[in-house]
Design an enzyme around this catalytic site. Structure first.
Site, short mmCIF file in Angstrom:
data_model
loop_
_atom_site.label_atom_id
_atom_site.label_comp_id
_atom_site.label_asym_id
_atom_site.label_seq_id
_atom_site.Cartn_x
_atom_site.Cartn_y
_atom_site.Cartn_z
N CYS A 129 0.83 -1.20 0.00
CA CYS A 129 0.00 0.00 0.00
C CYS A 129 0.87 1.25 0.00
O CYS A 129 1.63 1.47 -0.94
CB CYS A 129 -1.00 -0.03 1.16
SG CYS A 129 -2.35 1.16 0.96
N HIS A 166 -3.82 -4.51 -0.23
CA HIS A 166 -3.43 -5.16 1.02
C HIS A 166 -3.56 -6.68 0.87
O HIS A 166 -4.66 -7.21 0.96
CB HIS A 166 -4.33 -4.69 2.17
CG HIS A 166 -4.12 -3.28 2.57
ND1 HIS A 166 -3.23 -2.91 3.55
CD2 HIS A 166 -4.67 -2.13 2.11
CE1 HIS A 166 -3.25 -1.60 3.69
NE2 HIS A 166 -4.11 -1.10 2.82
N GLU A 188 -2.81 -8.98 2.88
CA GLU A 188 -3.25 -9.59 4.13
C GLU A 188 -4.75 -9.40 4.38
O GLU A 188 -5.31 -10.02 5.28
CB GLU A 188 -2.43 -9.05 5.30
CG GLU A 188 -2.81 -7.68 5.81
CD GLU A 188 -2.31 -6.51 4.95
OE1 GLU A 188 -2.47 -5.36 5.38
OE2 GLU A 188 -1.77 -6.75 3.85
#
Length: 215
Positions: A80, A189, A191
């Site tokens: 990011c 992102h 994750e």
């Protein structure tokens, strides 16, 4: 395998740390350059404004870390804002110098396409990745390609050879994955990106373990 998460006071450290642990990694969250460079690979997370992040990197003395990362060919993943910091410059709240690993300029979404039609800023939510090519660390492209974006700025004027994958938003081609040598960036992102995010992060980690995460 030990992964170092660079702690410069700005970033989604907990979610990145937990995702890495779920994938079987030992994780070090640190601002100590010696300890970080002893890890197998590094992750540069980031949430917030570009200029604040660069100031924090300067204030913590971590700027020099990135020269060492490039010089030693240690795998680095920027996530990011962490990806945006890897570029040369940003126009966010002024004009700011980045780390300069990638050629390019971080620009704000205008909110209107070439026909004058408005689109929402920030670019927030799920969008599908389109792969310009396959990176060295991904032996097979994912079947599920939707990932989660949250950002108001994107990379422009970059070297096309560094572009791995992009998403389309408004009439903008948004670089989603970039790679140059040992350095990879993901604008989204991983994750927080469900099946596709886990797949991409997992394959990057496997390539680090095998020593094939660089061009």
């Amino acid at each position: 395998m030990k992964i170092g998460v660079i702690d410069y006071g700005m970033g989604n450290l907990f979610s990145v740390e937990q995702a890495l642990k779920r994938l079987g990694c030992e994780v070090l969250v640190s601002a100590d350059q010696t300890s970080l460079l002893a890890c197998d690979a590094l992750i540069l997370p980031g949430v917030g404004a570009f200029q604040d992040a660069m100031k924090r990197l300067h204030d913590t003395g971590l700027i020099a870390l990135f020269d060492k990362v490039v010089a030693t060919n240690k795998p680095l993943l920027g996530i990011c804002l962490g990806m945006q910091l890897l570029f040369e410059e940003s126009e966010e709240n002024g004009h700011w110098q980045g780390l300069g690993i990638f050629k390019g300029y971080i620009k704000q979404f205008s909110g209107k396409d070439s026909l004058g039609k408005s689109y929402r800023v920030p670019h927030m939510g799920w969008n599908d990745l389109q792969f310009a090519k396959s990176p060295t660390w991904l032996d097979q492209l994912p079947e599920e390609r939707y990932v989660y974006f949250v950002h108001s700025y994107f990379a422009t004027e970059m070297d096309e050879g560094d572009l791995i994958a992009y998403a389309e938003y408004g009439d903008v081609r948004v670089p989603g994955i970039v790679q140059k040598g040992n350095v990879t960036g993901m604008q989204f992102h991983p994750e927080k990106s469900g099946e596709c995010g886990v797949y991409l992060l997992q394959h990057w980690l496997r390539a680090v373990e095998k020593g094939v995460a660089t061009l």
